[in-house]
Design a protein around this motif. Structure first.
Motif, PDB file in Angstrom:
ATOM      1  N   THR A 265       0.853  -1.202   0.000  1.00 38.86           N
ATOM      2  CA  THR A 265       0.000   0.000   0.000  1.00 38.86           C
ATOM      3  C   THR A 265       0.879   1.239   0.000  1.00 38.86           C
ATOM      4  N   ASP A 266       0.244   2.345  -0.316  1.00 44.12           N
ATOM      5  CA  ASP A 266       0.984   3.607  -0.144  1.00 44.12           C
ATOM      6  C   ASP A 266       0.905   4.024   1.319  1.00 44.12           C
ATOM      7  N   HIS A 267       1.443   5.167   1.623  1.00 45.23           N
ATOM      8  CA  HIS A 267       1.493   5.560   3.034  1.00 45.23           C
ATOM      9  C   HIS A 267       0.095   5.809   3.605  1.00 45.23           C
ATOM     10  N   GLU A 268      -0.898   5.946   2.725  1.00 46.22           N
ATOM     11  CA  GLU A 268      -2.262   6.159   3.236  1.00 46.22           C
ATOM     12  C   GLU A 268      -3.061   4.851   3.278  1.00 46.22           C
ATOM     13  N   LEU A 269      -2.339   3.767   3.121  1.00 48.30           N
ATOM     14  CA  LEU A 269      -2.923   2.416   3.179  1.00 48.30           C
ATOM     15  C   LEU A 269      -3.837   2.109   2.005  1.00 48.30           C
ATOM     16  N   LYS A 270      -3.599   2.741   0.892  1.00 47.85           N
ATOM     17  CA  LYS A 270      -4.346   2.395  -0.329  1.00 47.85           C
ATOM     18  C   LYS A 270      -3.569   1.297  -1.035  1.00 47.85           C
ATOM     19  N   ILE A 271      -4.285   0.290  -1.480  1.00 51.90           N
ATOM     20  CA  ILE A 271      -3.607  -0.889  -2.019  1.00 51.90           C
ATOM     21  C   ILE A 271      -3.008  -0.575  -3.396  1.00 51.90           C
ATOM     22  N   LEU A 272      -1.706  -0.945  -3.524  1.00 54.46           N
ATOM     23  CA  LEU A 272      -1.015  -0.751  -4.790  1.00 54.46           C
ATOM     24  C   LEU A 272      -0.758  -2.086  -5.477  1.00 54.46           C
ATOM     25  N   TYR A 273      -0.586  -3.121  -4.666  1.00 59.61           N
ATOM     26  CA  TYR A 273      -0.237  -4.419  -5.254  1.00 59.61           C
ATOM     27  C   TYR A 273      -0.750  -5.533  -4.344  1.00 59.61           C
ATOM     28  N   THR A 274      -1.249  -6.592  -4.968  1.00 51.80           N
ATOM     29  CA  THR A 274      -1.559  -7.819  -4.213  1.00 51.80           C
ATOM     30  C   THR A 274      -1.072  -8.992  -5.044  1.00 51.80           C
ATOM     31  N   ASN A 275      -0.647 -10.048  -4.403  1.00 50.71           N
ATOM     32  CA  ASN A 275      -0.171 -11.208  -5.166  1.00 50.71           C
ATOM     33  C   ASN A 275      -1.304 -12.222  -5.358  1.00 50.71           C
ATOM     34  N   ALA A 276      -0.945 -13.319  -6.021  1.00 54.67           N
ATOM     35  CA  ALA A 276      -1.962 -14.331  -6.338  1.00 54.67           C
ATOM     36  C   ALA A 276      -2.560 -14.942  -5.077  1.00 54.67           C
TER      37      ALA A 276
END
Ligand SMILES: Nc1nc2c(ncn2[C@@H]2O[C@@H]3COP(=O)(O)O[C@H]4[C@@H](O)[C@H](n5cnc6c(=O)[nH]c(N)nc65)O[C@@H]4COP(=O)(O)O[C@H]3[C@H]2O)c(=O)[nH]1
Length: 892
Positions: free
Chosen positions: A157-168
């Motif tokens: 996530t970014d510093h505001e806890l917004k998701i940037l990446y998730t794995n399988a």
């Protein structure tokens, strides 16, 4: 510089200088694809001098000329799935460049045709060394594939806890696609009603901690199901130290950690000596931590199909205790029904569920609206318990609940089976197998428990019981009947004790009852009730066997406060009851201790008397009713102890039976009696037969007939001169040994006389099958014989039985002339009693017999003389001069 001032030659130089500053390699190619011009970057990339480059074709420079030519023709023709298709078109195409020294590098090539007015330059080739880009890209691809292969969910996530990446793994664990979660707030996505906010806050603190933070956290998937995870969160900062990304690694620990730790907890409790109720509570509490929205309970189902609460710490206590003993069935809440059907039962709404109607008040009152119960099965498939989840809402279980239950029913089964094994072991170790009662090993602790529970100022009584005629039953009817007797005896006792009392079997025919909260008066009432309840004869097979007990009682704390003394005192009191005629009870008193000592002393003295041949036989004549002749003589054992004095056989014979001395006494009596008979015969005394008493135990000796034969032979006595008296108990015996011994004796010609006839329960049909020669009417019948119609009827019946079976009938204990006369009228064959003579020592008997015979002869002579005179008309025979055996005996 103004445009008008621009010189072409100068502009060519300027252009060339400008090209040399460009970082990409630029090559101008002529129509044949040879290099027309190149910049410095091309010189560096292709590692050639400019002069070597000019005129060189692309192949010679290590470039794939064919491929480049194709690009020249049409960039757009490149297939979409060609390698590095993404780089094709405007972005150019990646290809390999081979240097003259054999080394290689990857370049991205862009080919552009030049307008024809630039001839001879035909096209422009731009090359850029992308070796490091390719390596980076490959490394990224590798990292992504590694992340995708991990079974831990990765979230960046970014510093505001917004998701940037998730794995399988994230997608597969939480059910979202990457696209669904990118840009969303991680908290709003994963946190649910049972997520611990404090743990969430702690994890957020990772921003402060460069090492990262790890904690267990319950979060929720897309479907709203609970998932226990271990979350590891680490912040990544930029060069200025500001948090740029947060990387979270989430491991699904439902199975690996939570359930395993639950298993470990319960297994270690099972391995130690912890009580099942504690383990069950532990299990419930731990499950309630793992699934905070449930209230858990474990029930035991016994072999009789009744439920017993084991654990349920969060359930109302009165609700749980109310379930104790409820029988399972098709409509017994969730648990009783699940146990009955052997399948999970879900009541989504307890309030309206028909199976819950009689039981619903408890859970509804505690705010529990739904219940899901799963049967716990033992190894053999038997339902041994239930594991239930109560919910605060009308609902069913989640997959997590199902997972927990799958693990817990195994643990529950282990715990309950361990408990069952333990109780079987304790049953075997501390209970008597035959009656199921606590045994000798358990009784002291049983009494200790009763004493501990006895309130200050209260009393309790210890009753020691001994079945009066068990030995006879066992010896005569065999062990199976003996067992049946004991079981019935125990059941009668069980029926008489009240809740809180305790009953145990010490062994053999000895039982102990702890009568709680009873003073002497209450204990005597209980003892009287027990004595009365035992008094009814018991039917074993087709036989009726008398049952009674002698009971001794000691009182706590009045008589003693320690268990050993209390038992000893009750035991002593029991012997007092035995001496008082059996079928009764006695309380301990100080003099009883003396009795116990006396008993021990007597048995020791008897043993010594037998060893030193100090026993003797007395002889009592039996007289023929018809003519006063000697029918026979009965040998009766006598024991004169130097200290104890004269001890009656009715005392020392039962003592000998108890101490295992009776066998010796039996053989000794036969030997002694036969020797005496032989001696009398040698002295010319005419005694047709000698009777010897044997105990039923003697008939179990398979060698008895052989021993008797040997004694007869040693004394040169015909077998018919010996009569063995057996008590009625012997004929109740179904054992082959006893019947075989009797038949063997009879075949030898030895007589068998049934003693004390009329006091037992022998059936006529059984009697008819027995090889007996004689019935002896017990002396107890003589007491009321003259006056009591009933007694007379019995005696008459016995005489008739004897006559119909063609065996002789001998009446014992004849003391009066009216008795003799009545017996004579009935046709009784012979009589024995004080009316004729008391039992005497051998020498006295010899004298008595001589006198008796002489008197009888003289009376006979006188009678003959009178008869002759009468015939001649001289005088009448007076009543007193009639040939009365009693008169003869009295005169002797
Ligand atoms: N009141 C009264 N009693 C009379 C009269 N005539 C005889 N008696 C007594 O009646 C008993 C008869 O013996 P029993 O029925 O075989 O009963 C015997 C017998 O069952 C047993 N017994 C005696 N000697 C032996 C023995 O050597 N071996 C075994 N196994 N038992 C024996 O002890 C029992 C008691 O023996 P005793 O005390 O000798 O008692 C004897 C005898 O003394 C009478 O007119 N009035």
């Amino acid at each position: 510089m103004l445009a008008s001032e621009f010189q072409p030659a100068a502009s060519a130089n300027l252009l060339s200088a400008a090209l040399d500053r460009v970082s990409e390699a630029i090559l101008f190619l002529d129509a044949e694809g040879r290099v027309h011009h190149a910049n410095q970057a091309a010189v560096a990339l292709l590692r050639r001098d400019l002069k070597d480059l000019i005129g060189a074709d692309l192949d010679r420079l290590g470039l794939p000329a064919e491929q480049l030519r194709a690009m020249t023709k049409s960039e757009a023709e490149a297939p979409a799935d060609a390698p590095h298709a993404a780089e094709a078109g405007d972005a150019g195409r990646e290809m390999m460049l081979r240097h003259a020294d054999g080394s290689r590098c990857r370049v991205r090539a862009i080919v552009r045709d030049l307008p024809s007015d630039h001839a001879p330059m035909h096209s422009l080739l731009l090359l850029r060394d992308v070796t490091s880009d390719v390596e980076m890209r490959e490394r990224n691809a590798l990292l992504t594939s590694v992340a995708d292969r991990s079974n831990r969910a990765v979230i960046v996530t970014d510093h505001e806890l917004k998701i940037l990446y998730t794995n399988a793994a994230f997608c597969s664990i939480f059910g979202y696609s990457s696209a669904e979660v990118l840009g969303r707030q991680v908290e709003t996505l994963l946190v649910g009603p049972c997520t611990d906010p404090a743990t969430v806050e702690r994890l957020k603190q990772c921003v402060e901690d460069d090492r990262g933070v790890e904690d267990d956290l319950m979060i929720y998937d897309k479907a709203g199901c609970e998932i226990w995870t271990t979350a590891h969160v680490k912040a990544h900062r930029n060069q200025r130290g500001k948090v740029k990304y947060l990387v979270g690694l989430l491991s699904d620990i439902r199975e690996t950690k939570q359930l395993r730790s639950l298993q470990q907890l319960i297994m270690s409790s099972l391995a130690s000596d912890i009580a099942i109720a504690t383990i069950a509570d532990q299990l419930c509490r731990r499950v309630e931590e793992l699934a905070p929205d449930v209230v858990c309970s474990i029930l035991h189902v016994d072999s009789g199909g009744r439920i017993h609460p084991l654990g349920g710490p969060s359930l109302p206590a009165d609700y749980s205790s109310g379930l104790d003993g409820v029988a399972i069935g098709p409509d017994v809440g969730s648990c009783g029904t699940a146990a009955y059907l052997c399948e999970p039962v879900l009541a989504r709404d307890i309030d309206s569920d028909p199976r819950w109607q009689p039981y619903k008040a408890g859970p509804l009152g505690a705010g529990l609206r739904a219940c899901w119960s799963t049967p716990i099965q033992g190894k053999d498939g038997r339902v041994i318990g239930t594991f239930a989840f109560y919910f605060r809402e009308c609902r069913g279980p989640s997959p997590w609940h199902e997972q927990i239950v799958a693990a817990c029913v195994q643990l529950g089964a282990l715990a309950i089976e361990r408990q069952e094994v333990r109780s079987t072991i304790s049953q075997v170790a501390y209970h008597d197998m035959l009656t199921g009662l606590p045994n000798r090993a358990r009784i002291p602790s049983m009494i200790a428990e009763a004493i501990n529970a006895c309130p200050e100022g209260s009393h309790l009584a210890i009753a020691f019981l001994d079945a009066d005629n068990f030995k006879d039953v066992n010896d005569t009817l065999g062990h199976a009947a003996g067992d049946e007797f004991l079981v019935a005896f125990a059941n009668r006792l069980r029926a008489q004790i009240r809740p809180g009392d305790m009953l145990g079997r010490l062994g053999g025919d000895e039982f102990v009852i702890v009568l709680q909260n009873r003073d002497a008066l209450e204990a005597s009432l209980a003892a009287a009730r027990i004595t009365a309840a035992l008094a009814m004869p018991l039917t074993i097979g087709k036989r009726q066997v008398p049952m009674s007990a002698s009971m001794g009682l000691s009182l706590y704390p009045d008589n003693a406060t320690d268990i050993e003394t209390l038992i000893k005192q009750a035991d002593g009191a029991m012997y007092k009851a035995k001496r008082a005629g059996r079928a009764t009870y006695r309380f301990f008193s100080a003099d009883i201790d003396k009795l116990a000592e006396e008993r021990l002393m007597h048995s020791t003295a008897l043993r010594e008397a037998i060893a030193s041949e100090a026993l003797t036989l007395n002889y009592q004549p039996q007289i023929c009713t018809r003519n006063g002749a000697i029918h026979g003589v009965e040998a009766l054992a006598r024991w004169h102890d130097p200290v104890l004095g004269e001890v009656s056989p009715s005392k020392f014979i039962p003592l000998a039976e108890e101490c295992g001395l009776i066998e010796q006494i039996g053989v000794w009596s036969i030997k002694q009696a036969c020797q005496q008979m032989a001696s009398w015969r040698r002295a010319g005394l005419d005694i047709p037969c000698i009777s010897v008493n044997l105990s039923p135990i003697n008939f179990q000796n398979v060698n008895l007939a052989a021993v008797v034969a040997q004694i007869l032979a040693a004394n040169d006595l015909p077998a018919k001169m010996l009569m063995l008296e057996i008590t009625e108990g012997v004929i109740l015996n179904e054992r082959a040994t006893v019947i075989a011994t009797m038949s063997e004796l009879r075949n030898m010609g030895v007589g068998l006389s049934l003693d004390d006839f009329g006091t037992g329960y022998s059936s006529l049909s059984r009697l008819a099958q027995l090889p007996i020669h004689e019935l002896k009417i017990d002396r107890s019948f003589m007491r009321d014989f003259e006056n009591d119609q009933g007694t007379r009827a019995i005696v008459t019946a016995v005489v008739r039985v004897g006559q119909s079976l063609d065996v002789k009938v001998v009446a014992e204990g004849v003391e009066t002339e009216p008795q003799r006369r009545l017996l004579a009228e009935l046709g009784c064959d012979a009589m024995q009693g004080f009316l004729f003579a008391r039992p005497m020592a051998a020498a006295a008997f010899s004298r008595w017999l001589l006198d008796y015979s002489a008197h009888r002869a003289s009376l006979m002579l006188r009678q003959v003389g009178r008869a002759l005179a009468q015939a001649a008309g001289v005088s009448e025979v007076s009543e007193g001069e009639r040939l009365s055996p009693a008169a003869i005996a009295a005169a002797s």
